[in-house]
Design a protein around this motif. Sequence first.
Motif, mmCIF file in Angstrom:
data_model
loop_
_atom_site.group_PDB
_atom_site.id
_atom_site.type_symbol
_atom_site.label_atom_id
_atom_site.label_comp_id
_atom_site.label_asym_id
_atom_site.label_seq_id
_atom_site.Cartn_x
_atom_site.Cartn_y
_atom_site.Cartn_z
ATOM 1 N N VAL A 81 42.258 41.737 50.320
ATOM 2 C CA VAL A 81 42.252 42.650 49.176
ATOM 3 C C VAL A 81 43.333 43.704 49.414
ATOM 4 O O VAL A 81 43.972 43.724 50.465
ATOM 5 C CB VAL A 81 40.866 43.323 49.000
ATOM 6 C CG1 VAL A 81 39.832 42.291 48.551
ATOM 7 C CG2 VAL A 81 40.406 44.006 50.276
ATOM 8 N N ILE A 82 43.533 44.595 48.445
ATOM 9 C CA ILE A 82 44.563 45.618 48.608
ATOM 10 C C ILE A 82 44.264 46.479 49.845
ATOM 11 O O ILE A 82 43.100 46.673 50.226
ATOM 12 C CB ILE A 82 44.722 46.488 47.340
ATOM 13 C CG1 ILE A 82 43.416 47.187 46.958
ATOM 14 C CG2 ILE A 82 45.283 45.655 46.190
ATOM 15 C CD1 ILE A 82 43.557 48.152 45.786
ATOM 16 N N SER A 83 45.309 46.982 50.455
ATOM 17 C CA SER A 83 45.184 47.737 51.708
ATOM 18 C C SER A 83 44.251 48.932 51.589
ATOM 19 O O SER A 83 43.544 49.270 52.539
ATOM 20 C CB SER A 83 46.560 48.219 52.167
ATOM 21 O OG SER A 83 47.387 47.122 52.441
ATOM 22 N N TRP A 85 41.513 49.194 49.998
ATOM 23 C CA TRP A 85 40.120 48.758 50.190
ATOM 24 C C TRP A 85 39.874 48.478 51.669
ATOM 25 O O TRP A 85 38.870 48.922 52.216
ATOM 26 C CB TRP A 85 39.823 47.508 49.356
ATOM 27 C CG TRP A 85 39.511 47.803 47.922
ATOM 28 C CD1 TRP A 85 40.284 48.504 47.045
ATOM 29 C CD2 TRP A 85 38.345 47.412 47.208
ATOM 30 N NE1 TRP A 85 39.654 48.554 45.824
ATOM 31 C CE2 TRP A 85 38.477 47.893 45.897
ATOM 32 C CE3 TRP A 85 37.218 46.680 47.554
ATOM 33 C CZ2 TRP A 85 37.508 47.678 44.919
ATOM 34 C CZ3 TRP A 85 36.249 46.460 46.583
ATOM 35 C CH2 TRP A 85 36.401 46.960 45.281
ATOM 36 N N ASP A 86 40.784 47.734 52.313
ATOM 37 C CA ASP A 86 40.619 47.447 53.739
ATOM 38 C C ASP A 86 40.530 48.746 54.541
ATOM 39 O O ASP A 86 39.655 48.916 55.383
ATOM 40 C CB ASP A 86 41.789 46.610 54.264
ATOM 41 C CG ASP A 86 41.638 45.117 53.973
ATOM 42 O OD1 ASP A 86 40.529 44.666 53.621
ATOM 43 O OD2 ASP A 86 42.640 44.398 54.115
ATOM 44 N N ILE A 102 43.613 55.445 45.719
ATOM 45 C CA ILE A 102 44.547 54.556 46.407
ATOM 46 C C ILE A 102 45.942 54.701 45.814
ATOM 47 O O ILE A 102 46.167 54.338 44.655
ATOM 48 C CB ILE A 102 44.062 53.096 46.313
ATOM 49 C CG1 ILE A 102 42.651 52.983 46.919
ATOM 50 C CG2 ILE A 102 45.042 52.158 46.990
ATOM 51 C CD1 ILE A 102 42.013 51.611 46.777
ATOM 52 N N HIS A 105 51.444 52.472 47.198
ATOM 53 C CA HIS A 105 51.870 51.689 48.366
ATOM 54 C C HIS A 105 50.703 51.036 49.100
ATOM 55 O O HIS A 105 50.909 50.160 49.934
ATOM 56 C CB HIS A 105 52.732 52.533 49.321
ATOM 57 C CG HIS A 105 52.013 53.648 50.013
ATOM 58 N ND1 HIS A 105 51.808 54.871 49.418
ATOM 59 C CD2 HIS A 105 51.454 53.724 51.244
ATOM 60 C CE1 HIS A 105 51.155 55.660 50.263
ATOM 61 N NE2 HIS A 105 50.916 54.988 51.372
ATOM 62 N N LEU A 106 49.468 51.422 48.778
ATOM 63 C CA LEU A 106 48.285 50.756 49.348
ATOM 64 C C LEU A 106 47.515 49.983 48.276
ATOM 65 O O LEU A 106 46.434 49.461 48.529
ATOM 66 C CB LEU A 106 47.357 51.788 50.014
ATOM 67 C CG LEU A 106 47.940 52.530 51.213
ATOM 68 C CD1 LEU A 106 46.960 53.585 51.706
ATOM 69 C CD2 LEU A 106 48.309 51.561 52.331
ATOM 70 N N GLY A 107 48.110 49.937 47.064
ATOM 71 C CA GLY A 107 47.495 49.228 45.943
ATOM 72 C C GLY A 107 48.395 48.092 45.497
ATOM 73 O O GLY A 107 48.675 47.170 46.259
ATOM 74 N N TYR A 108 48.884 48.208 44.255
ATOM 75 C CA TYR A 108 49.709 47.146 43.689
ATOM 76 C C TYR A 108 51.190 47.512 43.600
ATOM 77 O O TYR A 108 51.966 46.807 42.966
ATOM 78 C CB TYR A 108 49.166 46.725 42.322
ATOM 79 C CG TYR A 108 47.804 46.083 42.423
ATOM 80 C CD1 TYR A 108 47.652 44.821 42.991
ATOM 81 C CD2 TYR A 108 46.671 46.744 41.989
ATOM 82 C CE1 TYR A 108 46.399 44.229 43.113
ATOM 83 C CE2 TYR A 108 45.405 46.162 42.099
ATOM 84 C CZ TYR A 108 45.294 44.905 42.672
ATOM 85 O OH TYR A 108 44.051 44.327 42.788
ATOM 86 N N GLY A 109 51.564 48.625 44.229
ATOM 87 C CA GLY A 109 52.973 48.977 44.369
ATOM 88 C C GLY A 109 53.705 49.137 43.056
ATOM 89 O O GLY A 109 53.138 49.561 42.042
#
Length: 134
Positions: A81-83, A85-86, A102, A105-109
């Motif tokens: 999953v997107i960073s 969430w991790d 989020i 850069h930690l999602g969908y950029g």
Amino acid sequence: MTAVLPEATGGFGDKPNLTFPDSTAPAELEVLVLSRGDGDLVEAGQEIEVHYLGQTWGGRVFDNSYDRGSTITFPIGQGAVISGWDDGLVGQQIGSRVLLSIPPHLGYGDRGVPQAGIRGGDTLVFVVDIVDAR
């Protein structure tokens, strides 16, 4: 200085409603535990089961599991999953309600997910109810 985050209504298991501040979105990941559960800690490599609501910062809801009436399950802490969430859900307690802000850069950029109404560069806000992890 602490980032000003949206306020979420409702308790664990209830579909939340977000009210956004007039400020701009935080530049980094922000994790706010809205209510702490009493279960085990979520560990990287587990399958996590959640209810969630996702909304763009100051914008519209793009997805939520509450209206579907079913949770989702996925591997956590492994890049599935997107960073955001991790990074934001590993280490939380089962039974917790967590707000995640989020940054892109930690999602969908820069690409976003146009079919979901997520533009490139959007900050994503999720309210996540951690139902289980195994």
